[in-house]
Motif scaffolding. Structure first.
Motif, short mmCIF file in Angstrom:
data_model
loop_
_atom_site.label_atom_id
_atom_site.label_comp_id
_atom_site.label_asym_id
_atom_site.label_seq_id
_atom_site.Cartn_x
_atom_site.Cartn_y
_atom_site.Cartn_z
N PRO A 24 -25.40 0.18 11.44
CA PRO A 24 -25.49 1.60 11.74
C PRO A 24 -24.12 2.23 12.01
N SER A 25 -23.23 1.49 12.69
CA SER A 25 -21.91 2.01 12.99
C SER A 25 -21.11 2.27 11.73
N VAL A 26 -21.20 1.37 10.77
CA VAL A 26 -20.47 1.52 9.52
C VAL A 26 -20.89 2.81 8.81
N LEU A 27 -22.13 3.17 8.94
CA LEU A 27 -22.62 4.38 8.27
C LEU A 27 -22.05 5.66 8.88
N PHE A 28 -21.74 5.64 10.18
CA PHE A 28 -21.36 6.86 10.86
C PHE A 28 -19.89 6.99 11.24
N ARG A 29 -19.18 5.91 11.28
CA ARG A 29 -17.76 6.02 11.62
C ARG A 29 -16.98 4.92 10.93
N SER A 30 -15.71 5.17 10.76
CA SER A 30 -14.90 4.21 10.06
C SER A 30 -14.30 3.20 11.03
N ASN A 31 -13.80 2.16 10.49
CA ASN A 31 -13.18 1.07 11.21
C ASN A 31 -11.72 1.44 11.49
N VAL A 32 -11.21 1.12 12.67
CA VAL A 32 -9.82 1.43 13.02
C VAL A 32 -8.87 0.78 12.02
N ALA A 33 -9.10 -0.49 11.70
CA ALA A 33 -8.22 -1.20 10.76
C ALA A 33 -8.24 -0.53 9.39
N ASP A 34 -9.40 -0.10 8.93
CA ASP A 34 -9.49 0.59 7.64
C ASP A 34 -8.68 1.88 7.64
N GLU A 35 -8.84 2.67 8.70
CA GLU A 35 -8.12 3.94 8.79
C GLU A 35 -6.61 3.72 8.83
N VAL A 36 -6.18 2.77 9.65
CA VAL A 36 -4.75 2.50 9.77
C VAL A 36 -4.19 2.01 8.44
N SER A 37 -4.90 1.10 7.78
CA SER A 37 -4.39 0.56 6.51
C SER A 37 -4.32 1.63 5.42
N ARG A 38 -5.22 2.60 5.47
CA ARG A 38 -5.19 3.67 4.45
C ARG A 38 -4.04 4.64 4.64
N HIS A 39 -3.61 4.85 5.88
CA HIS A 39 -2.65 5.92 6.14
C HIS A 39 -1.32 5.45 6.74
N ALA A 40 -1.12 4.17 6.87
CA ALA A 40 0.10 3.65 7.52
C ALA A 40 1.34 3.92 6.67
N PRO A 41 2.46 4.14 7.35
CA PRO A 41 3.72 4.37 6.65
C PRO A 41 4.41 3.06 6.23
N CYS A 42 3.72 1.92 6.48
CA CYS A 42 4.32 0.62 6.23
C CYS A 42 3.19 -0.37 5.93
N PRO A 43 3.52 -1.61 5.56
CA PRO A 43 2.47 -2.60 5.36
C PRO A 43 1.67 -2.85 6.64
N VAL A 44 0.41 -3.25 6.44
CA VAL A 44 -0.48 -3.53 7.55
C VAL A 44 -1.08 -4.93 7.34
N LEU A 45 -1.02 -5.76 8.38
CA LEU A 45 -1.63 -7.08 8.35
C LEU A 45 -2.86 -7.02 9.25
N ILE A 46 -4.03 -7.26 8.64
CA ILE A 46 -5.28 -7.25 9.38
C ILE A 46 -5.73 -8.70 9.54
N VAL A 47 -5.86 -9.11 10.80
CA VAL A 47 -6.25 -10.51 11.07
C VAL A 47 -7.68 -10.54 11.60
N PRO A 48 -8.41 -11.61 11.26
CA PRO A 48 -9.80 -11.72 11.74
C PRO A 48 -9.87 -12.00 13.24
#
Length: 151
Positions: A127-151
């Motif tokens: 349900p959360s995925v349907l209504f709001r985005s993930n912080v990591a997704d948002e940061v990776s889409r708009h970051a001014p530099c590379p982003v490393l997302i770790v599990p």
């Protein structure tokens, strides 16, 4: 390679992995690390503010926010872990409105002119995925530099 790394930590178990990856990369590159936690600002009611201030005054305790001090300890503990490993680290505790964590991280990354952002993935339920985005997704889409997302 990397001279300035922003490592975003939160209350999730992925923060340990974030710190581990940060330590490894900073040790290899000699990068300075900025450990950042973004805390959603609470908007307490006026009666709760007055009660808290009155209780602290009666107990002769300094005024302060419990959640803020716990968050500060989390950042300080992360700095200690990195410093013990020989990594130069500084901590930042930011406040944002609920839902504005990605923007706060992105603004800080730009302000600090970092070359890499490291953060954990946050797995939301369906349900959360349907209504709001993930912080990591948002940061990776708009970051001014590379982003490393770790599990």
């Amino acid at each position: 390679m990397y001279k300035r790394i922003l490592a975003a930590i939160d209350w999730t178990t992925s923060s340990e992995s974030v710190l581990d990856q940060t330590r490894q990369l900073a040790s290899l590159t000699g990068a300075a690390v900025f450990v950042v936690h973004v805390r959603a600002a609470d908007f307490p009611s006026l009666p709760s503010i007055l009660n808290t201030l009155a209780s602290q005054a009666l107990a002769e305790q300094p005024a302060g926010n419990g959640a803020s001090s716990v968050a500060r300890r989390m950042v300080d503990d992360a700095i200690t872990v990195l410093s013990t490993a020989g990594v130069h680290a500084e901590g930042l505790l930011l406040e944002s409105t609920p839902g504005a964590t990605p923007r706060a991280l992105l603004d800080q990354a730009r302000e600090l002119d970092v070359e890499l952002v490291i953060l954990g993935s946050r797995h939301h339920g369906r349900p959360s995925v349907l209504f709001r985005s993930n912080v990591a997704d948002e940061v990776s889409r708009h970051a001014p530099c590379p982003v490393l997302i770790v599990p």
